[in-house]
Scaffold this motif. Structure first.
Motif: not given
Length: 304
Positions: A131-134, A100-103, A120-126
């Motif tokens: 938490d939110a991507p760095s 799980y991460g962030y769109e 625009r895509g997906w990012l993994a958590p920090d």
């Protein structure tokens, strides 16, 4: 057997079997409806996903309140400027086997003035904070052309989220509020709320130096277990009556034996079903039958 059917315990058994059958049929219908919904969603992917890109107005005219269901996943060509300062992150989104991460949602101000939200895509958590991507890769500057696949606005989630994040792609609600907070009410009023676009990998021109990993190449076309569950519940419904009839016939047989209307059948116990019974086993069964018959005759004589 008809006398047994009038006994209270068998009336209760029939009522329970009827209730169980109705419950099984309701669950079978529910599973069938879920399968029908899943099949319809798969058909949309098969019909629209690989089409040649169309103009946005041909699929979603200006002012449309919602995206027609049959147009979901339709590719459209768009052109405009990204509003990078209004980027929003959608929480708790799964991306294949990556967890799980962030769109990453970025509004795109189109050439006609409308604002279309682009995933625009997906990012993994920090990894340090979970938490939110760095860091979030910036979209290309200036006029950008791209191909996106249209998807409808998601239902209202109702949960809160930190600033710059949303729980769902709720275009008329939390997404519009997020755009208004960063770009102003005038820009938010131009937001397209009927649909958003999922970016097709490699179509942005000019190409960005970095971008979030794209969504999976194609949505799953697995129907799931709904058909199997439908058949399972139907078999349960039939099985309830088979079970009831077998026990009812057994009870009727025992009642007839007790009343002397029928002799108990001789039972030969054979441990191996492929083996022919021995002479001793046959003789034992015959002796047991004779003893049972003699006992019943004696009881009948005494009854006279």
């Amino acid at each position: 057997m008809h006398r047994l059917l009038l006994q209270r315990r068998w009336l209760r058994a029939i009522a329970l079997a009827l209730l169980f059958t109705l419950a099984c049929l309701a669950l079978a219908r529910w599973q069938w409806d879920r399968r029908a919904e899943r099949v319809a969603a798969i058909e949309l992917v098969r019909s629209n996903y690989d089409r040649s890109p169309a103009a946005l107005d041909a699929v979603l005219p200006a002012g449309a309140a919602s995206l027609p269901a049959e147009r979901t996943w339709t590719p459209v060509a768009v052109s405009g400027q990204y509003l990078a300062s209004s980027t929003l992150l959608v929480r708790h989104r799964q991306h294949g086997d990556d967890g799980y991460g962030y769109e990453v949602l970025v509004p795109l101000r189109l050439d006609d003035g409308r604002v279309l939200v682009v995933d625009r895509g997906w990012l993994a958590p920090d990894p340090a904070t979970a938490d939110a991507p760095s860091a979030v890769p910036a979209p290309p500057r200036g006029t950008v052309s791209a191909v996106v696949r249209l998807r409808p606005s998601e239902p209202v989630d109702g949960r809160g989220a930190p600033a710059g994040q949303v729980q769902a792609v709720d275009l008329p609600g939390t997404v519009r509020a997020g755009v208004a907070a960063s770009a102003g009410a005038a820009t938010a009023q131009r937001l397209v709320t009927a649909a958003y676009g999922e970016l097709e990998d490699g179509t942005e021109q000019p190409a960005p130096s970095a971008r979030p990993p794209a969504a999976p190449l194609e949505p799953s076309q697995d129907e799931g277990p709904h058909l199997g569950y439908t058949v399972q519940w139907l078999l349960f419904a039939v099985g309830a009556w088979v079970f009831l009839v077998v026990h009812l016939r057994r009870a009727a047989y025992e009642a007839d034996v007790a009343a002397g209307r029928r002799e108990r059948r001789a039972e030969v116990v054979v441990r191996d079903p492929d083996r022919v019974p021995t002479d001793e086993e046959v003789e034992d069964a015959a002796v047991e039958a004779m003893i049972a018959h003699a006992r019943r005759e004696g009881e009948r004589q005494l009854g006279r």
